[in-house]
Design an enzyme around this catalytic site. Structure first.
Site, PDB file in Angstrom:
ATOM      1  CG  ASP A 128      27.673   1.838  43.909  1.00 18.26           C
ATOM      2  OD1 ASP A 128      27.729   0.807  43.205  1.00 18.26           O
ATOM      3  OD2 ASP A 128      26.744   2.662  43.813  1.00 18.26           O
TER       4      ASP A 128
ATOM      5  CG  HIS B 154      26.691  -2.157  45.888  1.00 19.96           C
ATOM      6  ND1 HIS B 154      25.949  -1.223  45.190  1.00 19.96           N
ATOM      7  CD2 HIS B 154      26.387  -1.949  47.200  1.00 19.96           C
ATOM      8  CE1 HIS B 154      25.249  -0.495  46.032  1.00 19.96           C
ATOM      9  NE2 HIS B 154      25.499  -0.918  47.262  1.00 19.96           N
TER      10      HIS B 154
END
Length: 438
Positions: free
Chosen positions: A262, A289
């Protein structure tokens, strides 16, 4: 509580291998003033209080009682070391709590594993290791709450075992999290390290890997340093953010390698207050991310410097994300000397993240600057303000995205130009290096 050497190493005279050795060239050449208001320096190990030796592995092992007892007895300003012993190299533990002034050190060649027994982490309702509507059924592995002058150091590894089967179940922590996503529920899984109402916390050279959930989550922290750490978790492990400063101030994350499932770093500011005075310096990000602000920004985010960052294979690059249910003012953000490669959205500033019912917490992005930013691959560029009354205010200087990027501009007031004819692209040739395994 900790001693330091200066964070004054200029990127032009370093190679990354020398940074991992940290840092013979300190104090030679000053860098631009960071946004963290502290004089941040490389941490130095505290004096040793006691050394615990690894013991033979046994079923249902839980080293938490002896680790916790050692930390509770240790004098402030000292450290408890976990070390190999008689051919044994690992500890397995349930939840731990750090005390003021006491540092936990995981020595080289040592692994501290998180137990896979959900009952050890349960908050009392026996929901840890299940999915429900709240996802609040598990304690973190390491809790740091209401203390000061503490930290986690060492050349060893803390392994959250997110990919191992949970005791008594046929799923791993990560599989539970992925199923929760499909079933529109929340996963009850432990975070690796949670900081609440903490002052002066230090992480140095430690490797964190395979967290079931967030690796390092902060709330109302004043004074946080992560220097030369590694975070290593698979790209498809859901909600495994690397470091998330939330409602926190005076934060420095430096000389670290982060790859995860993430956000590599996500600066958040919800109802607990603003996040401010944050420096992200001389780091490498891999899968993940990207370098994110948001999505909770209703508390306000200000005074952030991201400098000398290399991102290689993240899904997003420089990202600010929010919406009108969790938005607020984001201002005073500088991105400088950034190299990007193989990124779907190298520049992503969005006020409509995760669309839903209309709200009244409007995102406002002002005084955002990008200087000497170079993406070697095109991808898509999204630069979006909220509306005509609340546009994105973004200044660009020497910002280059190679190839033919798809560019979406909406309610954006730009000073400067993306891919300007006279732009001087940053030379990124020598700055991409492989992730070093622990």
């Amino acid at each position: 509580m900790h001693c330091f050497t200066s964070i004054q190493i200029h990127r032009h005279i370093l190679n990354w291998q020398s940074l991992l050795g940290l840092t013979a060239l300190a104090s030679l050449v000053p860098v631009a003033q960071a946004q963290d208001t502290r004089n941040v320096r490389e941490p130095v190990m505290p004096a040793t209080c006691t050394v615990l030796l690894a013991e033979p592995s046994t079923p249902s092992r839980n080293d938490a009682p002896r680790i916790q007892a050692a930390m509770d007895k240790c004098t402030a300003g000292q450290a408890v070391h976990l070390a190999p012993g008689s051919g044994n190299t690992s500890f397995t533990s349930g939840p731990l709590k750090l005390r003021s002034g006491v540092t936990l050190v995981v020595d080289a060649g040592t692994i501290l594993y998180t137990s896979t027994n959900p009952l050890l982490f349960d908050r009392g309702a026996k929901t840890c290791g299940t999915n429900d509507a709240t996802g609040k059924g598990c304690q973190p592995f390491i809790t740091v709450e209401g203390v000061n002058g503490t930290g986690i150091m060492g050349e060893g590894v803390i392994d959250g075992q997110g990919g191992q089967l949970i005791d008594g179940k046929n799923e791993t922590w990560w599989q539970i999290a992925r199923r929760a996503q499909k079933e529109k529920q929340r996963q009850n899984v432990p975070r690796l390290i949670q900081l609440d109402k903490v002052q002066d916390f230090t992480m140095h050279r430690i490797t964190l890997r395979n967290s079931p959930n967030f690796h390092v989550a902060m709330n109302r922290v004043d004074g946080f340093t992560a220097w030369g750490i590694r975070i290593d978790t698979p790209h498809d492990a859901r909600n495994t953010d690397g470091i998330d400063p939330g409602a926190s101030r005076n934060v420095t994350i430096a000389y670290s390698h982060i790859r995860t499932g993430d956000d590599n770093v996500a600066i958040k500011a919800g109802s607990s207050g603003p996040s401010e005075n944050i420096s992200i310096l001389h780091n490498h990000f891999y899968s993940g991310h990207g370098m994110s602000i948001g999505s909770e920004t209703n508390g306000g985010v200000r005074n952030v410097l991201v400098e000398d960052l290399v991102m290689d294979g993240t899904t997003s690059g420089l990202r600010i994300k929010s919406n009108d249910r969790r938005g607020g003012i984001v201002s005073g953000v500088v991105y400088r000397d950034v190299c990007l490669r193989d990124i779907r959205w190298p520049l992503y500033i969005n006020t409509q993240y995760e669309p839903g019912p209309a709200g009244d917490l409007i995102p406002s992005y002002t005084d955002i600057r990008m200087e000497r930013v170079h993406s070697l691959t095109p991808g898509q560029v999204i630069l979006q303000g909220y509306d005509e009354q609340r546009p994105l205010h973004l200044a660009l200087k020497d910002v280059v995205v190679d190839g033919n990027p798809v560019v979406k501009l909406e309610f954006a007031k730009l000073t400067g130009q993306l891919n300007a004819p006279d732009a001087q692209a940053v030379n990124c040739t020598e700055r991409f290096v492989p992730f070093r395994q622990s």
